[in-house]
Design a protein around this motif. Structure first.
Motif, PDB file in Angstrom:
ATOM      1  N   ARG A  11     -26.284 -37.123  -7.762  1.00  0.00           N
ATOM      2  CA  ARG A  11     -27.433 -37.187  -8.680  1.00  0.00           C
ATOM      3  C   ARG A  11     -27.034 -36.795 -10.087  1.00  0.00           C
ATOM      4  N   PHE A  12     -27.420 -37.660 -11.006  1.00  0.00           N
ATOM      5  CA  PHE A  12     -27.209 -37.414 -12.425  1.00  0.00           C
ATOM      6  C   PHE A  12     -28.500 -37.740 -13.162  1.00  0.00           C
ATOM      7  N   LEU A  14     -30.307 -39.336 -16.565  1.00  0.00           N
ATOM      8  CA  LEU A  14     -30.078 -40.386 -17.555  1.00  0.00           C
ATOM      9  C   LEU A  14     -31.092 -40.230 -18.677  1.00  0.00           C
ATOM     10  N   VAL A  27     -25.563 -39.502 -19.696  1.00  0.00           N
ATOM     11  CA  VAL A  27     -25.623 -39.138 -18.282  1.00  0.00           C
ATOM     12  C   VAL A  27     -25.091 -37.721 -18.158  1.00  0.00           C
ATOM     13  N   ARG A  47     -22.755 -48.030 -15.362  1.00  0.00           N
ATOM     14  CA  ARG A  47     -23.083 -47.773 -13.958  1.00  0.00           C
ATOM     15  C   ARG A  47     -21.901 -48.091 -13.046  1.00  0.00           C
ATOM     16  N   LEU A  59     -29.261 -42.173 -10.530  1.00  0.00           N
ATOM     17  CA  LEU A  59     -29.609 -41.787 -11.899  1.00  0.00           C
ATOM     18  C   LEU A  59     -31.111 -41.605 -12.005  1.00  0.00           C
TER      19      LEU A  59
END
Length: 176
Positions: A11-12, A14, A27, A47, A59
């Motif tokens: 999990r990041f 954006l 990110v 991506r 994201l």
């Protein structure tokens, strides 16, 4: 054992930041550290780089830390040293990380050829490998891949387009 299984996506956050040369995609990880910076019109490539470096990625829209947004805005407003205040972390191969770390040491207002960077890394014959690693840099601007130029001083390749590269270099005081 990690609480996150190998199959669950990383999990990041954006975020999007308006700049004079387009919308920047930021990110960040759960610690608020920058993991990627690219341009909205190159989101697909960003991506793909994230997938290559981290596997499955999730994201979620979330604002980047205020200090990071302030530092980036400061850079685009002319305070070039603001980039140094941004915490970043990269994956990639050991060679790629070596190249990307070296990019961060090229000061604003300076340029370097791919060959000169290869020589600085004590790998003078690795010019093409340096170019390839530079092209895979996930953190545009902050890891200033735009500061690498051809051996003859010409502008060559920039993932965000040569017009952005030209703008960034001029912004930093380099006549191109």
């Amino acid at each position: 054992m990690s609480a996150r299984s190998a199959d669950s996506p990383r999990r990041f956050a954006l975020d999007r930041l308006k700049t004079p040369i387009g919308i920047a995609l930021l990110v960040t990880d759960v610690d608020g550290v920058l993991r990627a910076l690219d341009w909205e019109d190159y989101e697909h490539r960003m991506r793909e780089l994230l997938r290559l470096h981290y596997g499955a990625v999730d994201l979620r829209t979330q604002q980047a830390p205020a200090a990071m947004r302030t530092a980036l805005s400061g850079y685009f407003d002319g305070d070039l040293v603001q980039l140094e205040a941004i915490a970043w972390r990269v994956a990639g191969t050991p060679f790629q990380r070596k190249v990307w770390t070296a990019l961060a040491k090229i000061p604003a207002g300076a340029t370097m050829s791919y060959g000169a960077l290869a020589a600085r890394l004590d790998m003078p014959k690795a010019v093409r490998a340096v170019g390839h690693a530079n092209g895979s840099n996930p953190i545009s601007v902050v890891l200033p891949c735009h500061r690498l130029i051809g051996a003859d001083g010409s502008l060559v390749k920039y993932g965000g387009g040569l017009e952005r590269k030209r703008w960034l270099l001029r912004h930093e005081g380099v006549e191109v």
